[in-house]
Design an enzyme around this catalytic site. Structure first.
Site, PDB file in Angstrom:
ATOM      1  N   GLN A  68     -14.987   4.769   2.333  1.00  0.00           N
ATOM      2  CA  GLN A  68     -15.214   3.383   1.871  1.00  0.00           C
ATOM      3  C   GLN A  68     -16.094   2.619   2.868  1.00  0.00           C
ATOM      4  O   GLN A  68     -16.978   1.852   2.467  1.00  0.00           O
ATOM      5  CB  GLN A  68     -13.879   2.666   1.647  1.00  0.00           C
ATOM      6  CG  GLN A  68     -13.182   3.183   0.375  1.00  0.00           C
ATOM      7  CD  GLN A  68     -11.900   2.451   0.037  1.00  0.00           C
ATOM      8  OE1 GLN A  68     -11.452   1.571   0.780  1.00  0.00           O
ATOM      9  NE2 GLN A  68     -11.285   2.822  -1.073  1.00  0.00           N
ATOM     10  N   ASP A 109       1.857 -11.965   8.774  1.00  0.00           N
ATOM     11  CA  ASP A 109       2.774 -12.088   9.918  1.00  0.00           C
ATOM     12  C   ASP A 109       2.684 -13.500  10.502  1.00  0.00           C
ATOM     13  O   ASP A 109       3.691 -14.108  10.867  1.00  0.00           O
ATOM     14  CB  ASP A 109       2.418 -11.041  10.982  1.00  0.00           C
ATOM     15  CG  ASP A 109       2.320  -9.651  10.380  1.00  0.00           C
ATOM     16  OD1 ASP A 109       3.343  -9.150   9.907  1.00  0.00           O
ATOM     17  OD2 ASP A 109       1.213  -9.088  10.354  1.00  0.00           O
ATOM     18  N   HIS A 163      -0.276  -4.599  13.282  1.00  0.00           N
ATOM     19  CA  HIS A 163       0.559  -5.012  12.140  1.00  0.00           C
ATOM     20  C   HIS A 163       1.629  -3.937  11.949  1.00  0.00           C
ATOM     21  O   HIS A 163       1.512  -3.053  11.111  1.00  0.00           O
ATOM     22  CB  HIS A 163      -0.286  -5.157  10.863  1.00  0.00           C
ATOM     23  CG  HIS A 163       0.552  -5.339   9.629  1.00  0.00           C
ATOM     24  ND1 HIS A 163       1.308  -6.467   9.412  1.00  0.00           N
ATOM     25  CD2 HIS A 163       0.779  -4.535   8.579  1.00  0.00           C
ATOM     26  CE1 HIS A 163       1.963  -6.332   8.275  1.00  0.00           C
ATOM     27  NE2 HIS A 163       1.664  -5.157   7.752  1.00  0.00           N
TER      28      HIS A 163
HETATM   29  P1  NAX Z   1       0.600  -0.379  -4.624  1.00  0.00           P
HETATM   30  O1  NAX Z   1       1.038   1.029  -4.410  1.00  0.00           O
HETATM   31  O2  NAX Z   1       1.254  -1.217  -5.662  1.00  0.00           O
HETATM   32  O3  NAX Z   1      -0.962  -0.405  -4.921  1.00  0.00           O
HETATM   33  C1  NAX Z   1      -1.891   0.350  -4.197  1.00  0.00           C
HETATM   34  C2  NAX Z   1      -2.989   0.716  -5.175  1.00  0.00           C
HETATM   35  O4  NAX Z   1      -4.048   1.328  -4.425  1.00  0.00           O
HETATM   36  C3  NAX Z   1      -2.564   1.719  -6.241  1.00  0.00           C
HETATM   37  O5  NAX Z   1      -2.869   1.186  -7.532  1.00  0.00           O
HETATM   38  C4  NAX Z   1      -3.413   2.959  -5.938  1.00  0.00           C
HETATM   39  O6  NAX Z   1      -3.795   3.659  -7.100  1.00  0.00           O
HETATM   40  C5  NAX Z   1      -4.605   2.330  -5.226  1.00  0.00           C
HETATM   41  N1  NAX Z   1      -5.367   3.246  -4.381  1.00  0.00           N
HETATM   42  C6  NAX Z   1      -4.907   4.246  -3.597  1.00  0.00           C
HETATM   43  N2  NAX Z   1      -5.932   4.887  -3.009  1.00  0.00           N
HETATM   44  C7  NAX Z   1      -7.064   4.252  -3.397  1.00  0.00           C
HETATM   45  C8  NAX Z   1      -8.431   4.466  -3.138  1.00  0.00           C
HETATM   46  N3  NAX Z   1      -8.854   5.476  -2.373  1.00  0.00           N
HETATM   47  N4  NAX Z   1      -9.328   3.637  -3.708  1.00  0.00           N
HETATM   48  C9  NAX Z   1      -8.926   2.630  -4.518  1.00  0.00           C
HETATM   49  N5  NAX Z   1      -7.632   2.398  -4.821  1.00  0.00           N
HETATM   50  C10 NAX Z   1      -6.710   3.195  -4.269  1.00  0.00           C
HETATM   51  O7  NAX Z   1       0.703  -1.066  -3.178  1.00  0.00           O
HETATM   52  P2  NAX Z   1       0.693  -2.629  -2.815  1.00  0.00           P
HETATM   53  O8  NAX Z   1       2.084  -3.156  -2.834  1.00  0.00           O
HETATM   54  O9  NAX Z   1      -0.325  -3.305  -3.638  1.00  0.00           O
HETATM   55  O10 NAX Z   1       0.241  -2.558  -1.281  1.00  0.00           O
HETATM   56  C11 NAX Z   1      -1.059  -2.179  -0.941  1.00  0.00           C
HETATM   57  C12 NAX Z   1      -1.175  -1.951   0.557  1.00  0.00           C
HETATM   58  O11 NAX Z   1      -0.943  -3.152   1.279  1.00  0.00           O
HETATM   59  C13 NAX Z   1      -0.172  -0.938   1.128  1.00  0.00           C
HETATM   60  O12 NAX Z   1      -0.868  -0.067   2.019  1.00  0.00           O
HETATM   61  C14 NAX Z   1       0.790  -1.805   1.912  1.00  0.00           C
HETATM   62  O13 NAX Z   1       1.407  -1.103   2.941  1.00  0.00           O
HETATM   63  C15 NAX Z   1      -0.156  -2.866   2.412  1.00  0.00           C
HETATM   64  N6  NAX Z   1       0.438  -4.116   2.896  1.00  0.00           N
HETATM   65  C16 NAX Z   1      -0.128  -4.706   3.973  1.00  0.00           C
HETATM   66  C17 NAX Z   1       0.309  -5.899   4.477  1.00  0.00           C
HETATM   67  C18 NAX Z   1      -0.327  -6.537   5.660  1.00  0.00           C
HETATM   68  O14 NAX Z   1       0.203  -7.547   6.117  1.00  0.00           O
HETATM   69  N7  NAX Z   1      -1.439  -6.038   6.212  1.00  0.00           N
HETATM   70  C19 NAX Z   1       1.486  -6.577   3.869  1.00  0.00           C
HETATM   71  C20 NAX Z   1       1.754  -6.156   2.474  1.00  0.00           C
HETATM   72  C21 NAX Z   1       1.595  -4.688   2.221  1.00  0.00           C
HETATM   73  O15 NAX Z   1       2.722  -4.022   2.704  1.00  0.00           O
END
Ligand code: NAX
Length: 337
Positions: free
Chosen positions: A112, A159, A187
């Site tokens: 990406q 956070d 994080h």
């Molecule tokens: P979900 O599992 O609901 O959604 C993730 C989506 O990403 C899925 O639809 C999947 O098909 C898609 N995906 C996976 N690989 C991909 C790729 N190569 N290209 C495009 N799309 C791809 O997770 P969600 O609850 O939406 O969380 C998303 C991410 O945010 C996770 O990694 C989570 O750990 C992270 N977070 C980060 C936070 C932060 O403060 N930095 C807090 C919230 C969250 O925990």
């Protein structure tokens, strides 16, 4: 109305994506006068879900929404992107080693980053939300060597906002009365939520805590035993109570992070926290993406320098930064950067 801004959201068919899309389309991120074109990137299994969200976006008839495209092709998704919100990531599954997690995510954030360098607009700004966010941002950055460091950030705003929420609840004020907490480091559970420079209704927090806890040492103990771990582990608390991870608050933090970065922030409103590439500030090794206190005039995030750190803060920052160093060494030794 201004010219349209192209915003690419990866993982747009996921939970955070679903919450983000409607806020962005409504103008919450870039303001009511700036039209946005949304590009939703998903893996093939997630495309239907993103397509469903695109149908709903159409039905919401947002005046600021200039178009929506759904694709599984990174080149198409990032073509001309001004803002890239990298939300989709590979979650840790049972039995997965840390090195497997880092490698799986390098397989996402490396390509990406390269696609962003090749196809995005020359002013592109990248926000990494998907975990492990700091190291994923480091990997994306390493894969786009022709772009400047300051285009790559990771989100620690959730956070930061959680720290504000905890202080507001402690002193029974609205969140708007709290200024200048800092999230330092990764994080992760090692992050340090620092209140040494924070204020509540214009008054420094430490004397207020000392008074409330009847002593400086008890105030410090409360910070170490309750406040800092509660902010760091808030995600787990949300999962326990809600039965699902943080979604709307995470999307809201991504909106806050991007809005302040792009539109700037009133200096009177204080600083915020963001993961940015270190150039050695506060002793954080160069090149790491670590959370710092930052300000923004709209041209970019700038690290707030010169803040005094006591021994406790220094120790806690060093612990979290050591974890970032270990993550960087792991991806390096796996040949991923
Ligand atoms: P979900 O599992 O609901 O959604 C993730 C989506 O990403 C899925 O639809 C999947 O098909 C898609 N995906 C996976 N690989 C991909 C790729 N190569 N290209 C495009 N799309 C791809 O997770 P969600 O609850 O939406 O969380 C998303 C991410 O945010 C996770 O990694 C989570 O750990 C992270 N977070 C980060 C936070 C932060 O403060 N930095 C807090 C919230 C969250 O925990």
């Amino acid at each position: 109305m201004d010219a349209a801004t192209t915003v690419t959201i990866t993982g747009a068919g996921g939970q955070i994506g679903y919450a983000l899309l409607f806020r962005i389309a409504a103008g919450d991120m870039l303001g009511p006068d700036r039209p946005v074109k949304l590009r939703l990137l998903e893996i093939p299994q997630g495309v239907r879900s993103a397509e469903g969200a695109a149908l709903e976006l159409q039905d919401a008839a947002f005046p600021t929404l200039a178009g929506v495209e759904v694709t599984a092709d990174p080149a198409q998704a990032f073509a001309g992107a001004n803002i890239a919100l990298l939300v989709g990531a590979r979650p840790r599954t049972a039995g997965m080693e840390r090195s497997d997690l880092l490698a799986a995510n390098a397989g996402i954030f490396g390509p990406q980053g390269a696609a962003i360098q090749e196809h995005a607009a020359s002013d592109v700004r990248v926000v990494v939300v998907g975990n492990p966010a700091n190291t994923n941002a480091l990997i994306a950055r390493a894969s786009a060597p022709d772009l400047p460091d300051d285009r790559f950030t990771s989100m620690s705003r959730l956070d930061h906002n959680r720290a504000i929420g905890q202080l507001a609840a402690t002193f029974d004020v609205g969140a708007g009365a709290v200024r200048n907490p800092i999230i330092w480091g990764n994080h992760s559970a090692s992050q340090f939520a620092d209140v040494a420079h924070a204020t509540v209704s214009g008054r420094p927090v430490m004397p207020m805590l000392t008074e409330r806890m009847a002593g400086y040492d008890t105030a410090l103990a409360w910070l170490d035993d309750e406040f800092v771990p509660r902010v760091a582990k808030r995600g787990a608390e949300i999962i326990e109570v809600r039965g699902s991870s943080s979604v709307a608050s995470a999307a809201s933090a991504a909106i806050d992070h991007t809005r302040d970065w792009v539109l700037g922030r009133d200096p009177a409103a204080g600083w915020v926290s963001a993961g940015v590439v270190s150039h050695g500030e506060y002793g954080v090794p160069e090149g790491l993406v670590s959370s710092f206190p930052v300000t923004s005039d709209g041209s970019g995030y700038r690290i707030v320098e010169g803040l005094a750190l006591d021994a406790r803060a220094r120790y806690r920052i060093d612990v979290s930064v050591a974890e970032l160093v270990a993550e960087r060494e792991a991806v390096h030794s796996l040949g991923l950067i």
